[in-house]
Write an enzyme that holds these catalytic residues in place. Structure first.
Site, PDB file in Angstrom:
ATOM      1  N   ARG A 210       0.817  -1.223   0.000  1.00  0.00           N
ATOM      2  CA  ARG A 210       0.000   0.000   0.000  1.00  0.00           C
ATOM      3  C   ARG A 210       0.848   1.269   0.000  1.00  0.00           C
ATOM      4  O   ARG A 210       0.604   2.204  -0.767  1.00  0.00           O
ATOM      5  CB  ARG A 210      -0.903   0.015   1.241  1.00  0.00           C
ATOM      6  CG  ARG A 210      -2.136  -0.850   1.117  1.00  0.00           C
ATOM      7  CD  ARG A 210      -2.948  -0.762   2.400  1.00  0.00           C
ATOM      8  NE  ARG A 210      -2.379  -1.624   3.419  1.00  0.00           N
ATOM      9  CZ  ARG A 210      -2.920  -2.777   3.805  1.00  0.00           C
ATOM     10  NH1 ARG A 210      -4.055  -3.161   3.295  1.00  0.00           N
ATOM     11  NH2 ARG A 210      -2.339  -3.516   4.717  1.00  0.00           N
TER      12      ARG A 210
ATOM     13  N   ARG B 204      10.979   0.326   8.622  1.00  0.00           N
ATOM     14  CA  ARG B 204      11.397  -0.299   9.874  1.00  0.00           C
ATOM     15  C   ARG B 204      12.905  -0.151  10.007  1.00  0.00           C
ATOM     16  O   ARG B 204      13.635  -0.350   9.029  1.00  0.00           O
ATOM     17  CB  ARG B 204      11.040  -1.804   9.884  1.00  0.00           C
ATOM     18  CG  ARG B 204       9.555  -2.112  10.068  1.00  0.00           C
ATOM     19  CD  ARG B 204       9.078  -1.874  11.509  1.00  0.00           C
ATOM     20  NE  ARG B 204       7.668  -2.193  11.724  1.00  0.00           N
ATOM     21  CZ  ARG B 204       6.694  -1.279  11.827  1.00  0.00           C
ATOM     22  NH1 ARG B 204       6.966   0.005  11.716  1.00  0.00           N
ATOM     23  NH2 ARG B 204       5.444  -1.670  12.043  1.00  0.00           N
TER      24      ARG B 204
ATOM     25  N   GLU C  37      15.348   2.695  19.129  1.00  0.00           N
ATOM     26  CA  GLU C  37      14.621   3.975  19.179  1.00  0.00           C
ATOM     27  C   GLU C  37      14.339   4.376  20.627  1.00  0.00           C
ATOM     28  O   GLU C  37      13.730   3.587  21.351  1.00  0.00           O
ATOM     29  CB  GLU C  37      13.312   3.852  18.385  1.00  0.00           C
ATOM     30  CG  GLU C  37      13.572   3.698  16.886  1.00  0.00           C
ATOM     31  CD  GLU C  37      12.310   3.644  16.030  1.00  0.00           C
ATOM     32  OE1 GLU C  37      11.200   3.747  16.594  1.00  0.00           O
ATOM     33  OE2 GLU C  37      12.432   3.500  14.811  1.00  0.00           O
TER      34      GLU C  37
ATOM     35  N   HIS D 209      10.620   8.861  14.277  1.00  0.00           N
ATOM     36  CA  HIS D 209       9.545   7.909  13.929  1.00  0.00           C
ATOM     37  C   HIS D 209       8.178   8.620  13.834  1.00  0.00           C
ATOM     38  O   HIS D 209       7.259   8.334  14.609  1.00  0.00           O
ATOM     39  CB  HIS D 209       9.490   6.749  14.934  1.00  0.00           C
ATOM     40  CG  HIS D 209       8.855   5.508  14.354  1.00  0.00           C
ATOM     41  ND1 HIS D 209       9.233   4.234  14.709  1.00  0.00           N
ATOM     42  CD2 HIS D 209       7.857   5.352  13.435  1.00  0.00           C
ATOM     43  CE1 HIS D 209       8.511   3.359  14.047  1.00  0.00           C
ATOM     44  NE2 HIS D 209       7.661   3.999  13.253  1.00  0.00           N
TER      45      HIS D 209
END
Ligand code: 9EZ
Length: 554
Positions: free
Chosen positions: A180, A261, A290, A308
């Protein structure tokens, strides 16, 4: 001689009666109370409450508080902050669903949830546009050094030479992963006049060609790209997809973006490529760790980075909150199962035709479980489906059989989500197979279990919408036996005295015989099935008459 003495299934207080569970299957999961453990868009709560689900919102709970709270809810909705670890999952009493308002389930221990039979769900499409737009923003920023220029201005400079850029128009963008998000990035960057090429192991080339992406092998792709963006999941085949070896195959000065990712682009290799100039710039929204402790990439002059932010838009948050609520409501209403990551079996179970086959599988499993209770544990289960209508049903039927076989045993509370995992855990080998050889028109399900050196076999089908037993350990019943109500199975030697004696024993126990099913054979030890008005208090009373006896309520 082995007799199942009174350990009939209705005495199990941990699990509801089979007949009650059968009703629940129409709506596979009942969810009355949901905990939202962090800030999720208010529409999530509204939708859940609008469908009669109680909602508790408690953000910033400590681990201990969350574990305590878990006992009170059948559903948990999280975003990214709540780490749903095994200890939290195992502290839950009735939890049936963990829903993540977002893409992926990185903060949920899916294996622990699966073992407990808890469905884990995410909202795979709510972030699509936001992630694609941020990717485009980083591609444009890389071409014109917007963040670096802004920092320079803020520092009081007017440096026009340092930030000479290049047009995106006419450049080649390689898109790795054409799901997508990859698709939305492609169509947007085409409007800037970029040529979009790509690679995806799943999306067919004809499909991506329909939105202007020419697919090719990665080997062909690397040397053509001016820009590369990755939109794949993180898994063994994509970890370090861009690394020393692949950067070497790229054009000198290639610019790369990762909004997917952390780890798809090898961080150490990226740093080396930036230093050597092989990579001309990187836009990074995600990191292996992170927040990243090692700041060498973030501080590199040719890197622009974000904490992010891919899904951090009002719209994405609202969509994910709405999606997770609607998905939970649909699941509870039995309308469908969207976004589940650990319940493939249940997804197929949502088609109405499958309900009776699931009931059949569970019932056959339950019959074999009852007949072998004194001999367990069983070591091996062979499930064979026949007939074209079951060609794609073997998986959920096998799970249903295992639910029947494992219920009331020692291994947790089996359901269609965890049955195969529980079987594996308790050392039961499950083989499933669809036999196409006979080309049978009707669906058939055969189950054979090995227990303590002996083997028991049951065959059943669905006739006129009702699960029926056709055969038990080589005894073909003269009429199919309806698998419902209170059933007594006995193994006894064929004799004209059997029926009158049995009638007498049952009468003495105050139980009516509702049906009597005998096999076609007339000699030797045979299996019979007797329908009862109630389960017997004590199967020991049958001892003089039978070699084996078992009873169950379905
Ligand atoms: C794997 C992939 C891309 C990839 C992309 C997607 C599931 N999956 N796998 C290896 N969507 C490049 C190399």
């Amino acid at each position: 001689m082995s007799i199942n003495l009174g350990r009939h299934r209705t005495s199990c207080r941990r699990s509801p009666r089979r007949s009650e569970r059968a009703r629940l299957e129409m709506a596979p999961v009942s969810v009355r109370s949901v905990l939202i453990s962090e800030s999720v868009d208010p529409c999530c709560r509204q939708i859940l409450e609008g469908h009669g689900i109680r909602v508790t919102e408690k953000a910033n709970l400590s681990r201990e508080e969350l574990m305590g709270e878990m006992k009170n809810h059948d559903g948990l909705v999280v975003r990214s902050a709540t780490k749903v670890t095994a200890d939290i999952i195992n502290a839950a009493g009735n939890l049936k669903i963990i829903g993540r308002a977002g893409t992926g389930v990185d903060n949920v221990d899916v294996d622990a949830a699966t073992k407990k039979g808890i469905i884990v769900m995410n909202t795979p499409s709510g972030n699509t546009i936001s992630a694609a737009e941020l990717t485009c923003a980083l591609l444009m920023s890389l071409s014109r050094h917007v963040p670096q220029a802004a920092m320079s201005m803020r520092a009081g400079n007017w440096d026009r030479k340092k930030f000479m850029g290049a047009e995106l128009y006419g450049k080649v963008l390689g898109i790795i992963g054409l799901g997508r998000i990859g698709k939305e990035v492609a169509t947007r960057m085409q409007s800037f006049g970029m040529k979009t090429i790509g690679y995806d192991p799943i999306t067919p080339p004809e499909v991506s060609a329909g939105w202007g992406v020419e697919q090719m092998s990665l080997e062909q792709l690397w040397p053509q790209c001016d820009y590369i963006t990755v939109h794949t999941p993180l898994m063994p085949s994509t970890a370090g997809l861009l690394g020393d070896a692949t950067f070497a195959k790229c054009k000198r000065g290639v610019k790369v973006v990762n909004c997917a990712r952390g780890g798809i682009i090898d961080e150490a290799a990226l740093f080396r490529a930036l230093e050597s100039g092989q990579c001309g710039g990187a836009g990074l929204d995600v990191f292996v760790e992170e927040p990243p402790k090692d700041r060498s990439l973030v501080n590199h002059p040719n890197v622009i980075s974000c904490p992010h932010l891919g899904a951090s838009t009002k719209e994405a948050q609202a969509r994910c909150g709405q999606d997770i609520a609607l998905q939970i409501v649909d699941m509870v209403k039995g309308k469908g199962l969207v976004g589940a990551v650990n319940a493939q079996v249940l997804v197929s179970a949502f088609s109405p035709e499958s309900h009776q086959w699931i009931k059949l599988g569970e019932a056959i499993g339950a019959v074999l479980q009852s007949c072998t209770i004194s001999k367990q544990p069983f070591s091996q289960v062979q499930i064979t489906t026949r007939g074209d209508c079951l060609k794609h049903s073997t998986g959920y039927i096998a799970s249903a059989v295992m639910v029947g076989l494992l219920t009331s045993g020692s291994s947790g509370c089996p359901n269609l989500v965890n049955a195969l995992a529980l079987a594996k855990e308790s050392g039961v080998k499950v083989n499933q197979h669809h036999d196409q050889s006979e080309g049978a028109v009707h669906g058939l399900c055969d189950v054979e279990i090995s227990v303590n050196g002996s083997s028991y076999k049951a065959s059943g089908s669905v006739q006129a919408g009702v699960p029926v037993l056709l055969e038990l350990s080589g005894n073909v019943f003269r009429q199919p036996v309806s698998l419902s109500g209170n059933l007594l199975f006995i193994r006894a030697s064929a004799s004209p005295q059997l029926l009158p004696s049995l009638t007498g024993l049952l009468a003495a126990a105050g139980v009516e015989m509702e049906s009597f099913s005998a096999p076609a054979a007339r000699a030797g030890d045979l299996w019979y099935c007797v329908g009862l008005s109630a389960l017997l208090q004590d199967l020991g009373a049958l001892k003089p008459l039978v070699k084996e006896a078992a009873q169950l309520a379905i």
